[in-house]
Write an enzyme that holds these catalytic residues in place. Sequence first.
Site, PDB file in Angstrom:
ATOM      1  N   HIS A 116       6.054  -0.035  -3.520  1.00 43.12           N
ATOM      2  CA  HIS A 116       5.800  -0.865  -2.319  1.00 43.12           C
ATOM      3  C   HIS A 116       6.212  -2.070  -2.314  1.00 43.12           C
ATOM      4  O   HIS A 116       6.484  -2.703  -3.480  1.00 43.12           O
ATOM      5  CB  HIS A 116       4.429  -0.986  -1.871  1.00 43.12           C
ATOM      6  CG  HIS A 116       3.996  -1.430  -0.488  1.00 43.12           C
ATOM      7  ND1 HIS A 116       3.900  -2.568  -0.185  1.00 43.12           N
ATOM      8  CD2 HIS A 116       3.627  -0.458   0.625  1.00 43.12           C
ATOM      9  CE1 HIS A 116       3.505  -2.791   1.190  1.00 43.12           C
ATOM     10  NE2 HIS A 116       3.621  -1.511   1.567  1.00 43.12           N
ATOM     11  N   ASP A 126       0.842   6.294   1.911  1.00 44.56           N
ATOM     12  CA  ASP A 126       1.565   7.775   2.220  1.00 44.56           C
ATOM     13  C   ASP A 126       1.384   8.796   1.373  1.00 44.56           C
ATOM     14  O   ASP A 126       1.624   9.938   1.635  1.00 44.56           O
ATOM     15  CB  ASP A 126       2.883   7.547   2.686  1.00 44.56           C
ATOM     16  CG  ASP A 126       3.303   6.706   3.950  1.00 44.56           C
ATOM     17  OD1 ASP A 126       2.273   6.681   4.746  1.00 44.56           O
ATOM     18  OD2 ASP A 126       4.114   5.821   3.649  1.00 44.56           O
TER      19      ASP A 126
HETATM   20  N1  CMC Z   1      11.224   6.336  -7.039  1.00 40.77           N
HETATM   21  C1  CMC Z   1      12.058   5.809  -7.938  1.00 40.77           C
HETATM   22  N2  CMC Z   1      12.229   4.763  -7.997  1.00 40.77           N
HETATM   23  C2  CMC Z   1      11.792   3.601  -7.198  1.00 40.77           C
HETATM   24  C3  CMC Z   1      11.030   3.834  -6.192  1.00 40.77           C
HETATM   25  C4  CMC Z   1      10.556   5.286  -6.036  1.00 40.77           C
HETATM   26  N3  CMC Z   1       9.642   5.780  -4.909  1.00 40.77           N
HETATM   27  N4  CMC Z   1      10.555   2.923  -5.295  1.00 40.77           N
HETATM   28  C5  CMC Z   1      11.185   1.728  -6.182  1.00 40.77           C
HETATM   29  N5  CMC Z   1      12.057   2.297  -6.991  1.00 40.77           N
HETATM   30  C6  CMC Z   1      12.894   1.422  -8.017  1.00 40.77           C
HETATM   31  C7  CMC Z   1      14.120   1.170  -7.576  1.00 40.77           C
HETATM   32  O1  CMC Z   1      15.017   2.192  -7.654  1.00 40.77           O
HETATM   33  C8  CMC Z   1      14.592  -0.271  -8.251  1.00 40.77           C
HETATM   34  O2  CMC Z   1      14.932   0.169  -9.549  1.00 40.77           O
HETATM   35  P1  CMC Z   1      16.110  -0.759 -10.202  1.00 40.77           P
HETATM   36  O3  CMC Z   1      14.910  -2.371 -10.423  1.00 40.77           O
HETATM   37  O4  CMC Z   1      16.262  -0.132 -11.584  1.00 40.77           O
HETATM   38  O5  CMC Z   1      17.178  -0.909  -9.192  1.00 40.77           O
HETATM   39  C9  CMC Z   1      12.768  -0.792  -8.337  1.00 40.77           C
HETATM   40  O6  CMC Z   1      12.042   0.485  -8.289  1.00 40.77           O
HETATM   41  C10 CMC Z   1      12.508  -1.494  -7.096  1.00 40.77           C
HETATM   42  O7  CMC Z   1      12.929  -0.980  -5.935  1.00 40.77           O
HETATM   43  P2  CMC Z   1      13.322  -1.586  -4.529  1.00 40.77           P
HETATM   44  O8  CMC Z   1      13.961  -0.555  -3.641  1.00 40.77           O
HETATM   45  O9  CMC Z   1      14.105  -2.961  -4.762  1.00 40.77           O
HETATM   46  O10 CMC Z   1      12.056  -2.107  -3.958  1.00 40.77           O
HETATM   47  P3  CMC Z   1      11.753  -2.488  -2.402  1.00 40.77           P
HETATM   48  O11 CMC Z   1      10.538  -3.253  -2.307  1.00 40.77           O
HETATM   49  O12 CMC Z   1      13.000  -3.056  -1.704  1.00 40.77           O
HETATM   50  O13 CMC Z   1      11.461  -1.293  -1.821  1.00 40.77           O
HETATM   51  C11 CMC Z   1      10.033   0.550  -1.091  1.00 40.77           C
HETATM   52  C12 CMC Z   1      10.129  -0.754  -1.441  1.00 40.77           C
HETATM   53  C13 CMC Z   1       8.668   1.123  -0.390  1.00 40.77           C
HETATM   54  C14 CMC Z   1      11.116   0.730   0.165  1.00 40.77           C
HETATM   55  C15 CMC Z   1      10.522   1.435  -2.316  1.00 40.77           C
HETATM   56  O14 CMC Z   1       9.317   1.617  -3.226  1.00 40.77           O
HETATM   57  C16 CMC Z   1      10.618   3.001  -1.758  1.00 40.77           C
HETATM   58  O15 CMC Z   1      11.646   3.405  -1.277  1.00 40.77           O
HETATM   59  N6  CMC Z   1       9.572   4.033  -1.989  1.00 40.77           N
HETATM   60  C17 CMC Z   1       9.622   5.475  -1.309  1.00 40.77           C
HETATM   61  C18 CMC Z   1       9.459   5.483   0.180  1.00 40.77           C
HETATM   62  C19 CMC Z   1       8.260   5.036   0.410  1.00 40.77           C
HETATM   63  O16 CMC Z   1       6.976   5.793  -0.196  1.00 40.77           O
HETATM   64  N7  CMC Z   1       7.709   4.290   1.447  1.00 40.77           N
HETATM   65  C20 CMC Z   1       6.506   3.937   2.054  1.00 40.77           C
HETATM   66  C21 CMC Z   1       6.094   2.588   1.779  1.00 40.77           C
HETATM   67  S1  CMC Z   1       4.062   2.445   1.995  1.00 40.77           S
HETATM   68  C22 CMC Z   1       4.234   2.503   3.847  1.00 40.77           C
HETATM   69  C23 CMC Z   1       4.608   1.517   4.743  1.00 40.77           C
HETATM   70  O17 CMC Z   1       3.791   0.491   4.246  1.00 40.77           O
HETATM   71  O18 CMC Z   1       5.612   1.454   5.436  1.00 40.77           O
END
Ligand code: CMC
Length: 427
Positions: free
Chosen positions: A306, A362
């Site tokens: 998140h 989720d």
């Molecule tokens: N599985 C594997 N790796 C992950 C995941 C995951 N679900 N989420 C983040 N990472 C890794 C990502 O690859 C990155 O690694 P590195 O630092 O080596 O490049 C690191 O963790 C940070 O990730 P980010 O994408 O820079 O983080 P963000 O804050 O931009 O994204 C997120 C947050 C929710 C979009 C992301 O964690 C994600 O894609 N999660 C899966 C989708 C999901 O469950 N979304 C629902 C969010 S809760 C509902 C809502 O409030 O909308």
Amino acid sequence: MADNAKLIIEGTTYELPTLIGTEGEKAVDIRKLRGASGYVTLDSGYMNTGSCESAITFINGEEGILRYRGIPIEQLTEKSSFAEVSKLVLDGELPKSDVLDEFSRVLTENAMIPEELKNSLYNFPADAHPMSVLGSLIFGLAGFYPHVDATSSEDEIRTAATNLIAKTSTIAAFSYKRSIGEPFVYPSKDLGYSENFLNMMFSSPVNGYEIDSDMVEALEKLLILHVDHEQNCSASTMRLVGSSHANLYSAVAASIAALWGPLHGGANQSVMEMLATIHQSGKDPADFIEMAKDKSNSFRLAGFGHRVYKNYDPRARVIKGTCRKVLEKSAKDPLLQIAMQLEEQVLQDDYFIQRKLYPNVDFYSGILYKAMGIPTEMFTVLFAIGRMPGWISQWKEMISDPTNKIGRPRQIYNGNNKTDYTPVENR
Ligand code: CMC
């Protein structure tokens, strides 16, 4: 009050005011920076940018805290109702009993949708995604009701807000009935909000539907947990679209579009699809964890991570408890077992520990929706039903903020410098 921040650019020092929120969040106010220095800030994804001051929702992502108007969601899911929490976020305080009774009454009274709008459901294919149908019909409501924007009276805004919360669940249930070729079940004045929704979804002329109080309670909890989550993608969309003084109904439709994305509300559908894939593959969840860690593979574990929570999402904790309770009664769902196995392994895995990736809201919500009989494609629609009061509260707060301006970020242009047009024969 902290000291001003000092920013030195090209030898000139600029003093920037700082501010501290009621829970100690610190900010540097850069509103006058460009005028004074010619510089803007660059912050893709707005990871360091506060777009507004807000008194609706407080999140502490490090400690896993979520409160609406100061009240912890654990207390609200235990003691309150979706109608009461809607009033809480919209009005800023818990309603007195007569106010709540009246709100619940008008919610039911306004649950009908115009017949022409209902008939328009037949213009969509039966297998249209229900988020597409919901967004379109909410946008369509603008054609049936008076225009409401920042200049509207309190009464007009209150009527539109009630209308939106009341009608969203009816549109959702009708779109489901349309998709399975069953007649629509109209809302009943004798039922509460969640009861009505379940009844409209699952009762039919030949098979009545016995409303299960445990399911109603679980749905109320889910809706409460989704009511607001401060300046996320869809709430920011609401504020951005609303800032142009667009119609409230159209701003909500835009938020629905934002919510649909799999990185936002669409993740609950992705989680169920992922759990089903793991189940059908017969593989160990560990194989999928390895795949998510592999940087050459774009696969991510849906339902983990998140932007704000760097700790267990408090919403996931409440839902996990409710899941256990509801599923104790019904047949054991193998997907719940897989989800718990997956969570256990993830929480011990260095990759996820280092990046502070925990289950989010989720991760468990889909299992509950499934237990209620709600089809996977409808999960994000359920999120939208719950989020409706939050979106409207964000919009209301924005239009009543005297410092609010049309949302219009800057950019750093990095394209061609002036280039002369080349006639087509010379290209
Ligand atoms: N599985 C594997 N790796 C992950 C995941 C995951 N679900 N989420 C983040 N990472 C890794 C990502 O690859 C990155 O690694 P590195 O630092 O080596 O490049 C690191 O963790 C940070 O990730 P980010 O994408 O820079 O983080 P963000 O804050 O931009 O994204 C997120 C947050 C929710 C979009 C992301 O964690 C994600 O894609 N999660 C899966 C989708 C999901 O469950 N979304 C629902 C969010 S809760 C509902 C809502 O409030 O909308």
